[in-house]
Design an enzyme around this catalytic site. Structure first.
Site, PDB file in Angstrom:
ATOM      1  N   ASP A 137       0.827  -1.205   0.000  1.00 37.13           N
ATOM      2  CA  ASP A 137       0.000   0.000   0.000  1.00 37.13           C
ATOM      3  C   ASP A 137       0.865   1.261   0.000  1.00 37.13           C
ATOM      4  O   ASP A 137       0.629   2.200   0.757  1.00 37.13           O
ATOM      5  CB  ASP A 137      -0.954  -0.008   1.204  1.00 37.13           C
ATOM      6  CG  ASP A 137      -2.096   0.978   0.988  1.00 37.13           C
ATOM      7  OD1 ASP A 137      -2.819   1.276   1.956  1.00 37.13           O
ATOM      8  OD2 ASP A 137      -2.239   1.484  -0.144  1.00 37.13           O
ATOM      9  N   LYS A 139       1.958   4.680  -1.015  1.00 37.61           N
ATOM     10  CA  LYS A 139       1.399   5.873  -1.668  1.00 37.61           C
ATOM     11  C   LYS A 139       1.725   7.045  -0.749  1.00 37.61           C
ATOM     12  O   LYS A 139       2.017   6.833   0.441  1.00 37.61           O
ATOM     13  CB  LYS A 139      -0.111   5.724  -1.872  1.00 37.61           C
ATOM     14  CG  LYS A 139      -0.897   5.423  -0.604  1.00 37.61           C
ATOM     15  CD  LYS A 139      -2.350   5.113  -0.906  1.00 37.61           C
ATOM     16  CE  LYS A 139      -3.072   4.716   0.370  1.00 37.61           C
ATOM     17  NZ  LYS A 139      -4.446   4.264   0.107  1.00 37.61           N
ATOM     18  N   ASP A 155       2.679   3.660   7.507  1.00 38.44           N
ATOM     19  CA  ASP A 155       1.414   3.009   7.832  1.00 38.44           C
ATOM     20  C   ASP A 155       1.400   1.632   7.210  1.00 38.44           C
ATOM     21  O   ASP A 155       1.828   1.466   6.079  1.00 38.44           O
ATOM     22  CB  ASP A 155       0.246   3.818   7.252  1.00 38.44           C
ATOM     23  CG  ASP A 155      -1.053   3.399   7.952  1.00 38.44           C
ATOM     24  OD1 ASP A 155      -1.979   4.187   7.968  1.00 38.44           O
ATOM     25  OD2 ASP A 155      -1.084   2.269   8.488  1.00 38.44           O
TER      26      ASP A 155
END
Ligand SMILES: COc1ccc(C(=O)Nc2ccccc2)cc1NC(=O)CCSc1ncnc(N)c1Br
Length: 273
Positions: A137, A139, A155
């Site tokens: 993930d 980004k 994260d």
């Protein structure tokens, strides 16, 4: 050596500070331990939501994976505790906050700044993949900045052990998904190589390469076709790097070790590094 006792933490050990942001599953606060005074970020996750989302197993696995991760460009998870309603994650505090806020403020980053971030990202990914952790993930929204401006992968809501092919609820943006995930195929750590290419493009140009703000299905189509176009003001060198990462065939994507030796990265490295 004597094992340090892993004491049970509780909310009483902290002075609460300001809210830092709203995550997917809960709120994050800047807090300080009482003695010694140590600043960290405390993330609250509501058990009710976790049970509903049936991610309690995933959280447990996440936490044990992440407590063993130690890298300057990966946000630390120091530990966790829970009360009857919530789980609390004790996270490293990133002194310069969320990278995407800088990106939206500036619109895009200079080649120098982008190259330094990508250099750090590649280093962090080599480390994570070495531990068989795929981030999945990557980004701007998941990146933080340390007090000296160093990048921190901040994260881990979706990282899994490689290789994974779990059905992923496409909650976030599609822009970073590689063709193999858009087509629901088996995927491996090479999904992070693709995302690194998308990230490089977005840092330099200000939007992801396959974005179509009006049509999700057209974004899918552009990803599956690798419909990659560069505006005129992008150097040939970085076009080369991005094109070698945004390869349809995962096996043809540039190995991360070769990202670290790519001329565009080397040219922008701070002197003496
Ligand atoms: C190692 O960092 C994490 C590790 C795990 C998870 C997590 O939620 N896992 C998870 C949650 C639900 C289900 C499955 C996994 C989240 C984070 N990180 C974060 O939430 C980032 C909080 S924002 C922030 N943090 C520090 N300094 C700042 N200045 C800011 Br702003």
């Amino acid at each position: 050596s004597r094992k340090c006792p892993t004491r049970e933490w509780s909310l009483h050990d902290f002075d609460m500070g300001r809210p830092l942001g709203k995550g997917k599953f809960g709120r994050v606060y800047m807090v300080r331990t009482k003695d010694p005074k140590y600043i960290l970020a405390l993330k609250t996750l509501y058990k009710s939501e976790i049970v509903q989302n049936r991610v309690e197993k995933q959280i447990r696995r996440e936490i044990e994976i992440q407590q063993n991760l130690r890298h300057p460009n990966v946000l630390r998870l120091y530990g966790y505790f829970h009360d009857e309603k919530r789980i609390f994650l004790m996270l490293e505090f990133a002194g310069k906050g969320e990278l995407y806020k800088q990106l939206s403020k500036h619109g895009c980053f200079s080649e120098r700044r982008s190259a330094r971030y990508i250099d750090q990202m590649a280093d962090a990914l080599i480390y994570l993949h070495g531990k068989h952790v795929i981030h999945r993930d990557i980004k701007p929204e998941n990146l933080l900045l340390g007090i000296n401006g160093e990048l921190k992968i901040g994260d881990f809501g979706w990282s899994v052990h490689a290789p994974g092919n779990r059905r992923m609820t496409l909650c976030g943006t599609l822009d970073y998904l590689p063709p193999e995930m858009v087509e629901g195929k088996e995927h491996n750590e090479k999904v992070d190589y693709w995302a690194l290419g998308v990230l490089t493009y977005e840092f330099l140009i200000g939007n992801p390469p396959f974005e179509d703000r009006n049509s999700v299905s057209n974004t899918y189509r552009r990803i599956a076709k690798v419909d990659l176009r560069f505006p005129s003001n992008v150097s040939a060198e970085v076009q080369d790097l991005i094109s070698r990462l945004l390869q349809y065939d995962p096996q043809r994507r540039l190995p991360l070790t070769e990202v670290l030796t790519h001329p565009w990265i080397v040219r922008h490295r701070p002197q003496g590094v």
